[in-house]
Design an enzyme around this catalytic site. Structure first.
Site, PDB file in Angstrom:
ATOM      1  N   ASP A  71      -4.181  -2.241  -8.207  1.00  0.00           N
ATOM      2  CA  ASP A  71      -5.013  -2.287  -9.410  1.00  0.00           C
ATOM      3  C   ASP A  71      -4.265  -1.680 -10.612  1.00  0.00           C
ATOM      4  OD1 ASP A  71      -7.869  -2.760 -10.288  1.00  0.00           O
ATOM      5  OD2 ASP A  71      -7.712  -0.638 -10.808  1.00  0.00           O
ATOM      6  N   GLU A  86       9.276   0.625   4.868  1.00  0.00           N
ATOM      7  CA  GLU A  86       9.373   1.414   6.114  1.00  0.00           C
ATOM      8  C   GLU A  86       8.767   0.641   7.281  1.00  0.00           C
ATOM      9  OE1 GLU A  86       7.039   4.936   5.399  1.00  0.00           O
ATOM     10  OE2 GLU A  86       8.358   5.616   3.772  1.00  0.00           O
TER      11      GLU A  86
END
Ligand code: NOJ
Length: 528
Positions: free
Chosen positions: A201, A246
């Site tokens: 957002d 990751e």
């Protein structure tokens, strides 16, 4: 060729309050979504963007988060969320969550602590300043929704906190490494649960001018979130990207970069090390006109090419009137319901044939308009209730939204819900739903439409034509969209067959160069 999945994907935005109601309280929820995953998989979309489901006092209907690692009881709990995610993955679809990194709710424990005083552990997790010399807010920034200062004064300390949106949505201070680390952990929480990524957002707002200088006077009346473009955002985005990296399995992030110039927006992709995708909001604000669209597409192609960034396309979302509504009113020629549906069908054909990742907003596959919301039922401080009306699933009232006490859903239904609903449209080959299914199947079957180049093709005024071509497979399509209310003729090199016409299912075979009013066609090269 090994393309990341989000380039060829079609996303579908679920606004959970209005999608489907599993617990029959008049507000949509995760149980409801669970029962409708098949609708999405049958429709032929590839991924779901789920608007916020986190605990929230709902001042901005979930975009004011009080706990980033939970589910609001209105929507369910983490167990139902896990069921939804499994159901989505079982059908070969992906799910991304709406992450709200720029601000929390005033009910978030971090902000509650910050409010206890200037020495609080979390005080510097938000953006605080003393009054300006005249005793007013620290700068001239304006909040969204209402033309009021983007600052609220805390009477206890006399300091002001920054909020790009409602006063109930204080901005986080991403310059504080503790905030950055804590927000990274919120991503890890959901990545560990298996989500495929995030819609971020107003991500452009997390980088703030360290001096918090006034906006230029001529732009200052605009809500500041559409001006906030600071170089400091880019290292933050690179480190967010590292968190996603990751994890195995191509996790992704699409940013809501609330800036309108595609050249600026493209910079948020970095060197392929920041956002994977960004929204491109120009079409949300422009009219249904061939010249405007041609120019917007050219600007997007141009701006995004420079950054080697993959574009996205969207016609509607939970923040703006639906495109059927927008395209039926000024400055467009007045049109009856049938004509307005034809414009919508042509727009769908354009959305799903452009070069870039399309985003469908729930209910546009039914041809919905905005609901008419009487003053007594208005709930959104941003005036966006109309496009957030419940999705009608069944022809008869309550359209798949029964409640034991007979109370109505949180917002009224869109107009024509007895005709425009999933049940009725599933049985009609001419429905907007049937068209979306055909378009999605066609796109899935065409490398040119999924990955190919975009080349504008000459066409008369009021008509937009373009060719999509994938060199690797030699797959090729021509698209022509007649934006006008009159018939039009086009002339293309080579012979073409109609693969799909937006306004009926019978138009197939050789293309004669004629376009009916408000008609779009997708063509493939004729054999021989
Ligand atoms: C953008 C979201 O799309 C909108 O619904 C929300 O009100 C603001 N950001 C604030 O979070």
């Amino acid at each position: 060729m090994n393309e990341p999945w989000w380039r060829s994907a079609v996303f579908y935005q679920v606004y959970p309050r209005s999608f489907a109601d599993g617990d029959q309280d008049g507000v949509g929820d995760l149980k409801g979504l669970l029962t409708k995953v098949d609708h999405l998989s049958d429709l032929g979309v590839d991924a779901i963007w789920l608007s916020p489901i986190f605990p929230s006092p709902m001042a901005d209907f979930g975009y004011d988060v009080s706990d980033y690692c939970g589910v609001d009881p209105l929507f369910g709990d983490l167990d139902v969320f896990d069921e939804v995610l499994a159901a989505v993955h079982d059908r070969g679809l992906r799910l991304i969550l709406d992450w709200v990194p720029n601000h929390t709710s005033i009910d978030h424990p971090w902000f509650k602590d910050a409010l206890t005083g200037p020495d609080a552990e979390h005080r510097d997790w938000y953006v605080w300043r003393d009054s300006a010399p005249d005793g007013g807010p620290p700068n001239n920034w304006v909040a969204a929704f209402a033309p009021v200062p983007a600052w609220t004064r805390d009477p206890a300390s006399g300091q002001w906190y920054l909020h790009h949106f409602l006063p109930q949505q204080p901005d986080l201070n991403w310059a504080n490494p503790a905030v950055e680390a804590a927000m990274h952990d919120t991503l890890r929480f959901w990545l560990d649960r298996g989500v495929d990524g995030f819609r971020a957002d107003v991500i452009n707002c997390i980088g703030k001018d360290p001096a918090l200088a006034d906006a230029p006077e001529n732009l200052a009346p605009l809500m500041h979130c559409v001006l906030n473009d600071e170089p400091g955002v880019h290292p933050l985005l690179r480190r967010i990207r590292s968190v996603l990296d990751e994890y195995p399995g191509d996790r992704m992030m699409i940013g809501e970069v609330a800036l309108l110039d595609p050249h600026t927006v493209a910079a948020y992709y970095g060197d392929g090390d920041e956002l994977h995708l960004s929204f491109n909001f120009m079409p949300l604000h422009g009219p249904w006109r061939a010249d405007t669209w041609r120019a917007n597409i050219a600007t997007t192609e141009d701006g995004f090419r420079a950054a080697d960034a993959w574009p996205t396309w969207v016609l509607s979302n939970h923040d703006v009137p639906r495109h059927r509504t927008r395209y039926s009113r000024w400055p467009h020629e007045p049109v009856d319901a049938e004509g307005s549906l034809q414009r919508t069908r042509a727009a769908a054909t354009l959305l799903l044939t452009l070069r870039g990742t399309p985003f469908i907003y729930q209910g546009e596959e039914l041809g919905l308009e905005d609901a008419v919301v009487p003053a007594a039922r208005v709930v959104d401080p941003g005036g966006r209730d109309g496009c957030r009306a419940p999705v009608p699933w069944a022809a008869l009232p309550p359209h798949g939204w029964p409640t034991p006490s007979g109370i109505e859903p949180w917002l009224p239904f869109p107009p024509d819900a007895t005709d425009l609903n999933v049940e009725a449209e599933l049985t009609s080959p001419d429905s907007v739903l049937a068209l979306y299914r055909r378009l999605l199947a066609m796109r899935r079957g065409s490398r040119a439409l999924q990955h190919g180049t975009y080349e504008p093709v000459d066409a008369p005024d009021g008509v937009l034509a373009f060719r999509r071509f994938d060199a690797e497979s030699s797959d090729e399509r021509m698209v022509a969209v007649n934006f006008t209310d009159d018939a039009a003729s086009v002339e293309f090199d080579n012979r073409w067959d109609v693969e799909l016409a937006s306004d009926d299912t019978d138009t197939t075979g050789p293309f004669d160069g004629k376009l009916r009013p408000r008609q779009a066609v997708v063509l493939r090269r004729a054999a021989g």
